[in-house]
Write a protein that holds these residues in place. Structure first.
Motif, PDB file in Angstrom:
ATOM      1  N   MET A   1       0.834  -1.173   0.000  1.00  0.00           N
ATOM      2  CA  MET A   1       0.000   0.000   0.000  1.00  0.00           C
ATOM      3  C   MET A   1       0.885   1.244   0.000  1.00  0.00           C
ATOM      4  N   MET A   2       0.556   2.178  -0.861  1.00  0.00           N
ATOM      5  CA  MET A   2       1.329   3.409  -0.987  1.00  0.00           C
ATOM      6  C   MET A   2       1.095   4.301   0.230  1.00  0.00           C
ATOM      7  N   LYS A   3       2.187   4.829   0.782  1.00  0.00           N
ATOM      8  CA  LYS A   3       2.108   5.707   1.939  1.00  0.00           C
ATOM      9  C   LYS A   3       2.857   6.999   1.648  1.00  0.00           C
ATOM     10  N   LYS A   4       2.402   8.047   2.301  1.00  0.00           N
ATOM     11  CA  LYS A   4       3.117   9.312   2.267  1.00  0.00           C
ATOM     12  C   LYS A   4       3.648   9.557   3.672  1.00  0.00           C
ATOM     13  N   VAL A   5       4.962   9.637   3.799  1.00  0.00           N
ATOM     14  CA  VAL A   5       5.609   9.798   5.092  1.00  0.00           C
ATOM     15  C   VAL A   5       6.322  11.145   5.095  1.00  0.00           C
ATOM     16  N   VAL A   6       6.008  11.974   6.090  1.00  0.00           N
ATOM     17  CA  VAL A   6       6.663  13.268   6.242  1.00  0.00           C
ATOM     18  C   VAL A   6       7.506  13.219   7.508  1.00  0.00           C
ATOM     19  N   LEU A   7       8.795  13.514   7.347  1.00  0.00           N
ATOM     20  CA  LEU A   7       9.739  13.467   8.462  1.00  0.00           C
ATOM     21  C   LEU A   7      10.371  14.829   8.689  1.00  0.00           C
ATOM     22  N   LYS A   8      10.505  15.220   9.940  1.00  0.00           N
ATOM     23  CA  LYS A   8      11.227  16.443  10.279  1.00  0.00           C
ATOM     24  C   LYS A   8      12.656  16.037  10.608  1.00  0.00           C
ATOM     25  N   VAL A   9      13.587  16.600   9.873  1.00  0.00           N
ATOM     26  CA  VAL A   9      14.991  16.212   9.987  1.00  0.00           C
ATOM     27  C   VAL A   9      15.819  17.461  10.265  1.00  0.00           C
ATOM     28  N   GLU A  10      16.716  17.378  11.224  1.00  0.00           N
ATOM     29  CA  GLU A  10      17.597  18.503  11.534  1.00  0.00           C
ATOM     30  C   GLU A  10      18.887  18.362  10.746  1.00  0.00           C
ATOM     31  N   PHE A  11      18.982  19.134   9.666  1.00  0.00           N
ATOM     32  CA  PHE A  11      20.192  19.142   8.844  1.00  0.00           C
ATOM     33  C   PHE A  11      21.154  20.174   9.419  1.00  0.00           C
ATOM     34  N   HIS A  12      22.356  19.739   9.745  1.00  0.00           N
ATOM     35  CA  HIS A  12      23.352  20.672  10.249  1.00  0.00           C
ATOM     36  C   HIS A  12      24.123  21.313   9.101  1.00  0.00           C
ATOM     37  N   ASP A  13      24.289  20.564   8.028  1.00  0.00           N
ATOM     38  CA  ASP A  13      24.962  21.101   6.850  1.00  0.00           C
ATOM     39  C   ASP A  13      24.523  20.317   5.611  1.00  0.00           C
ATOM     40  N   ASP A  14      25.015  20.737   4.458  1.00  0.00           N
ATOM     41  CA  ASP A  14      24.625  20.098   3.194  1.00  0.00           C
ATOM     42  C   ASP A  14      25.157  18.677   3.074  1.00  0.00           C
ATOM     43  N   LYS A  15      26.262  18.397   3.721  1.00  0.00           N
ATOM     44  CA  LYS A  15      26.843  17.062   3.647  1.00  0.00           C
ATOM     45  C   LYS A  15      25.917  16.031   4.309  1.00  0.00           C
ATOM     46  N   ILE A  16      25.339  16.399   5.451  1.00  0.00           N
ATOM     47  CA  ILE A  16      24.412  15.499   6.127  1.00  0.00           C
ATOM     48  C   ILE A  16      23.136  15.335   5.307  1.00  0.00           C
ATOM     49  N   GLN A  17      22.697  16.431   4.686  1.00  0.00           N
ATOM     50  CA  GLN A  17      21.501  16.347   3.843  1.00  0.00           C
ATOM     51  C   GLN A  17      21.725  15.393   2.677  1.00  0.00           C
ATOM     52  N   THR A  18      22.884  15.470   2.057  1.00  0.00           N
ATOM     53  CA  THR A  18      23.204  14.581   0.938  1.00  0.00           C
ATOM     54  C   THR A  18      23.248  13.125   1.390  1.00  0.00           C
ATOM     55  N   LYS A  19      23.860  12.877   2.536  1.00  0.00           N
ATOM     56  CA  LYS A  19      23.925  11.515   3.064  1.00  0.00           C
ATOM     57  C   LYS A  19      22.529  10.986   3.400  1.00  0.00           C
TER      58      LYS A  19
ATOM     59  N   ASP B   1      11.564  24.180   5.880  1.00  0.00           N
ATOM     60  CA  ASP B   1      10.892  23.550   7.014  1.00  0.00           C
ATOM     61  C   ASP B   1      11.671  22.364   7.571  1.00  0.00           C
ATOM     62  N   GLN B   2      12.787  22.034   6.942  1.00  0.00           N
ATOM     63  CA  GLN B   2      13.613  20.888   7.304  1.00  0.00           C
ATOM     64  C   GLN B   2      12.788  19.599   7.344  1.00  0.00           C
ATOM     65  N   GLN B   3      12.126  19.319   6.220  1.00  0.00           N
ATOM     66  CA  GLN B   3      11.296  18.125   6.125  1.00  0.00           C
ATOM     67  C   GLN B   3      11.666  17.311   4.898  1.00  0.00           C
ATOM     68  N   ILE B   4      11.505  16.011   5.037  1.00  0.00           N
ATOM     69  CA  ILE B   4      11.655  15.080   3.928  1.00  0.00           C
ATOM     70  C   ILE B   4      10.305  14.401   3.739  1.00  0.00           C
ATOM     71  N   THR B   5       9.821  14.385   2.506  1.00  0.00           N
ATOM     72  CA  THR B   5       8.562  13.729   2.185  1.00  0.00           C
ATOM     73  C   THR B   5       8.859  12.542   1.289  1.00  0.00           C
TER      74      THR B   5
ATOM     75  N   LEU C   1      22.383   9.375  11.235  1.00  0.00           N
ATOM     76  CA  LEU C   1      22.982  10.580  10.660  1.00  0.00           C
ATOM     77  C   LEU C   1      22.590  11.863  11.384  1.00  0.00           C
ATOM     78  N   CYS C   2      21.324  11.961  11.816  1.00  0.00           N
ATOM     79  CA  CYS C   2      20.830  13.196  12.416  1.00  0.00           C
ATOM     80  C   CYS C   2      19.563  12.929  13.225  1.00  0.00           C
ATOM     81  N   HIS C   3      19.057  13.968  13.874  1.00  0.00           N
ATOM     82  CA  HIS C   3      17.834  13.838  14.663  1.00  0.00           C
ATOM     83  C   HIS C   3      16.625  13.837  13.722  1.00  0.00           C
ATOM     84  N   VAL C   4      15.709  12.860  13.916  1.00  0.00           N
ATOM     85  CA  VAL C   4      14.556  12.693  13.031  1.00  0.00           C
ATOM     86  C   VAL C   4      13.290  12.527  13.864  1.00  0.00           C
ATOM     87  N   GLU C   5      12.201  13.149  13.388  1.00  0.00           N
ATOM     88  CA  GLU C   5      10.886  12.970  13.990  1.00  0.00           C
ATOM     89  C   GLU C   5       9.885  12.677  12.883  1.00  0.00           C
ATOM     90  N   ILE C   6       8.919  11.815  13.173  1.00  0.00           N
ATOM     91  CA  ILE C   6       7.853  11.539  12.213  1.00  0.00           C
ATOM     92  C   ILE C   6       6.786  12.613  12.385  1.00  0.00           C
TER      93      ILE C   6
END
Length: 110
Positions: free
Chosen positions: A1-19, A39-43, A60-65
């Protein structure tokens, strides 16, 4: 089943975002991935387990659903032409066609 997941992620720099993007896109059933830096979110959209995604990203970093729900496919409707516009178009076409037939000149023979 297809889901849409939105996560709040604390990116400290672009390197962490890329990883983080590489780690998330490595899941086999991820169909769509979008990152909102403001908004520092990944969908994520796909047939994925949100717990596994969070477990992978916490290395890699702090994440919240933020939310988990069904993926809604947005259907774009084609613009509808009102009947009045269709009638006007037909009248214009008929008038033009009739005018072109009346003004058509035939070459004289001999």
């Amino acid at each position: 089943m297809m889901k849409k997941v939105v996560l709040k992620v604390e990116f400290h720099d672009d390197k962490i975002q890329t990883k983080a993007m590489k780690a998330v896109s490595g899941f086999s059933k991820v169909e769509s991935l979008s990152v909102d830096k403001k908004d520092q979110q990944i969908t994520l959209i796909g047939d994925i387990d949100p717990v596994k995604v969070v477990r992978k990203l916490r290395k890699l970093c702090h994440v919240e659903i933020v939310s988990v729900g069904p993926a809604k496919e947005e259907k774009k409707e084609e613009p509808k032409i009102e009947e009045k516009k269709i009638d006007e178009i037909l009248k214009i076409h008929e008038a033009y066609y009739h005018h072109m037939r009346m003004t058509q000149s035939y070459p004289y023979c001999c």
